[in-house]
Structure formats: C-alpha cells, structure tokens
Design a protein around this motif. Structure first.
Motif, short mmCIF file in Angstrom:
data_model
loop_
_atom_site.label_atom_id
_atom_site.label_comp_id
_atom_site.label_asym_id
_atom_site.label_seq_id
_atom_site.Cartn_x
_atom_site.Cartn_y
_atom_site.Cartn_z
N ARG A 85 0.82 -1.22 0.00
CA ARG A 85 0.00 0.00 0.00
C ARG A 85 0.85 1.26 0.00
O ARG A 85 0.54 2.22 -0.69
N VAL A 86 1.94 1.25 0.76
CA VAL A 86 2.83 2.41 0.81
C VAL A 86 3.44 2.67 -0.57
O VAL A 86 3.45 3.80 -1.05
N ILE A 87 3.94 1.61 -1.20
CA ILE A 87 4.57 1.76 -2.52
C ILE A 87 3.53 2.22 -3.54
O ILE A 87 3.78 3.14 -4.33
N ALA A 88 2.35 1.61 -3.52
CA ALA A 88 1.31 1.99 -4.48
C ALA A 88 0.90 3.45 -4.31
O ALA A 88 0.67 4.16 -5.29
N ARG A 89 0.85 3.92 -3.09
CA ARG A 89 0.47 5.31 -2.87
C ARG A 89 1.57 6.29 -3.26
O ARG A 89 1.28 7.45 -3.52
N SER A 90 2.82 5.83 -3.30
CA SER A 90 3.90 6.73 -3.72
C SER A 90 3.76 7.10 -5.19
O SER A 90 4.21 8.15 -5.61
N ALA A 91 3.15 6.25 -5.98
CA ALA A 91 2.80 6.53 -7.37
C ALA A 91 1.32 6.15 -7.48
O ALA A 91 0.99 5.00 -7.74
N PRO A 92 0.42 7.10 -7.23
CA PRO A 92 -1.01 6.78 -7.05
C PRO A 92 -1.67 5.94 -8.13
O PRO A 92 -2.61 5.21 -7.86
N TYR A 93 -1.16 5.98 -9.35
CA TYR A 93 -1.78 5.17 -10.40
C TYR A 93 -1.70 3.68 -10.07
O TYR A 93 -2.57 2.90 -10.47
N PHE A 94 -0.68 3.27 -9.32
CA PHE A 94 -0.57 1.87 -8.93
C PHE A 94 -1.77 1.40 -8.11
O PHE A 94 -2.10 0.22 -8.11
N THR A 95 -2.41 2.30 -7.39
CA THR A 95 -3.54 1.89 -6.55
C THR A 95 -4.69 1.34 -7.39
O THR A 95 -5.52 0.61 -6.87
N THR A 96 -4.74 1.65 -8.67
CA THR A 96 -5.84 1.17 -9.51
C THR A 96 -5.84 -0.35 -9.64
O THR A 96 -6.89 -0.94 -9.89
N ILE A 97 -4.67 -0.99 -9.49
CA ILE A 97 -4.62 -2.45 -9.62
C ILE A 97 -4.57 -3.16 -8.27
O ILE A 97 -4.63 -4.38 -8.22
N ARG A 98 -4.43 -2.40 -7.19
CA ARG A 98 -4.35 -2.96 -5.84
C ARG A 98 -3.32 -4.09 -5.72
O ARG A 98 -3.64 -5.22 -5.33
N PRO A 99 -2.07 -3.81 -6.03
CA PRO A 99 -1.05 -4.86 -5.98
C PRO A 99 -0.77 -5.32 -4.56
O PRO A 99 -0.87 -4.54 -3.61
N ARG A 100 -0.42 -6.60 -4.41
CA ARG A 100 -0.04 -7.18 -3.12
C ARG A 100 1.30 -7.85 -3.26
O ARG A 100 1.44 -8.83 -4.00
N LEU A 101 2.30 -7.34 -2.59
CA LEU A 101 3.62 -7.94 -2.63
C LEU A 101 3.60 -9.33 -2.00
O LEU A 101 2.96 -9.54 -0.97
N THR A 102 4.29 -10.26 -2.65
CA THR A 102 4.46 -11.60 -2.08
C THR A 102 5.93 -11.95 -1.94
O THR A 102 6.28 -12.90 -1.25
N ARG A 103 6.79 -11.19 -2.60
CA ARG A 103 8.25 -11.35 -2.46
C ARG A 103 8.87 -9.96 -2.57
O ARG A 103 8.49 -9.19 -3.45
N PHE A 104 9.84 -9.68 -1.70
CA PHE A 104 10.42 -8.34 -1.60
C PHE A 104 11.90 -8.48 -1.27
O PHE A 104 12.31 -8.40 -0.13
N ASP A 105 12.71 -8.76 -2.28
CA ASP A 105 14.14 -8.93 -2.11
C ASP A 105 14.86 -8.06 -3.15
O ASP A 105 14.31 -7.83 -4.24
N PRO A 106 16.08 -7.60 -2.86
CA PRO A 106 16.82 -6.81 -3.85
C PRO A 106 16.90 -7.55 -5.19
O PRO A 106 17.37 -8.67 -5.26
N GLY A 107 16.38 -6.91 -6.22
CA GLY A 107 16.42 -7.49 -7.56
C GLY A 107 15.41 -8.57 -7.83
O GLY A 107 15.34 -9.08 -8.95
N HIS A 108 14.59 -8.94 -6.87
CA HIS A 108 13.59 -9.99 -7.08
C HIS A 108 12.31 -9.65 -6.32
O HIS A 108 12.26 -9.79 -5.09
N VAL A 109 11.33 -9.19 -7.05
CA VAL A 109 10.06 -8.76 -6.44
C VAL A 109 8.92 -9.46 -7.16
O VAL A 109 8.93 -9.63 -8.37
#
Length: 148
Positions: free
Chosen positions: A16-40
């Motif tokens: 939610r924080v990342i999506a709100r940093s670029a508000p257009y991302f909120t339109t797809i409601r993304p949910r992170l499932t992996r969050f590693d340097p170079g692999h998301v």
C-alpha cells in the motif's frame, strides 16, 4: 528504501505504501508476495475495475503490474548513491488473462545498478495456472544522485 519483515501483514502494508507513492498503482491494488533486492513479486486480483470488454484483465493493468514489480525490484537493487527512472517498456501479450495474476521481476546481476546506464528489467506475469500471459522488458535509466 524500506526494511520489512517477510510476514504477510508487513508485505501488505508495504504494498500500500509503494502503491500510494505513485497513485496510479492503486488502480490495480497490488499485493507484494516477495520483496528482495532485484527480485520482487506481487499479485493482482482480477476484478471488474481492471477488465476490458472481453472480461479479461486489461492490457494496461498488466503494464501497471509490470512497472510496479520492475520498479520495486530496481529500487531495492539500486545503491543509495544511485537513482533510476523507467525510460521504456516493450511488452508482449501472450494469452488472455482470465484469472488473478502474479507479476515477477528479477534482476540477475545486481552489480549493473552500481554504475550509470540503462538496465533492462525483465518481468513475467502468470495466471493462476502458472501460464505466462504477459511479458515485459522495462528499460531503467540508472544515474548518480545529484549532490551525492
């Protein structure tokens, strides 16, 4: 850059924080499932707001998911002395996207983020059966931060 636990609640909040940093991302409601340097990796639910006239996930919604995971992977891989911006994206729509989707970005060699230049970040989007429905090559321009 954020440090976050790998728990579901932490990834949901970070999504939610990342999506709100670029508000257009909120339109797809993304949910992170992996969050590693170079692999998301992130998921996107198929819902009416992201569908087209065929009832499948809209092409631009998949582009949005690709930029979300590709940008997040780039940001995590980029040293604090560098910055980045997307300057191009080549996409392929491979199959009709009829289900929820998972987008994955992976930068194999993180050392490419340590010097100025263009870095191509590959992204794959798969459906719930694991079928690749979309792929993208996002060109990220990496440069030194001003004043740093």
């Amino acid at each position: 850059r954020a440090t976050v636990g790998t728990g579901t609640v932490g990834l949901f909040a970070l999504s939610r924080v990342i999506a709100r940093s670029a508000p257009y991302f909120t339109t797809i409601r993304p949910r992170l499932t992996r969050f590693d340097p170079g692999h998301v990796q992130a998921t996107m639910k198929k819902r009416r707001a992201v569908t087209n006239h065929l009832g499948t996930v809209h092409a631009i919604a998949m582009c949005n998911l690709a930029e979300f995971v590709g940008g997040t992977a780039t940001d995590l891989a980029c040293p604090d002395t560098m910055r980045w911006i997307p300057v191009g994206m080549s996409v392929q729509y491979l199959k009709l996207a009829k289900t929820h989707l998972t987008g994955t970005a992976r930068i194999e060699d993180l050392s490419v983020m340590e010097q100025p230049g263009d870095v191509v970040v590959p992204v794959r989007v798969v459906d719930t059966d694991g079928v690749v429905v979309f792929s993208a090559q996002i060109t990220m321009r990496v440069s030194a931060k001003k004043g740093g």
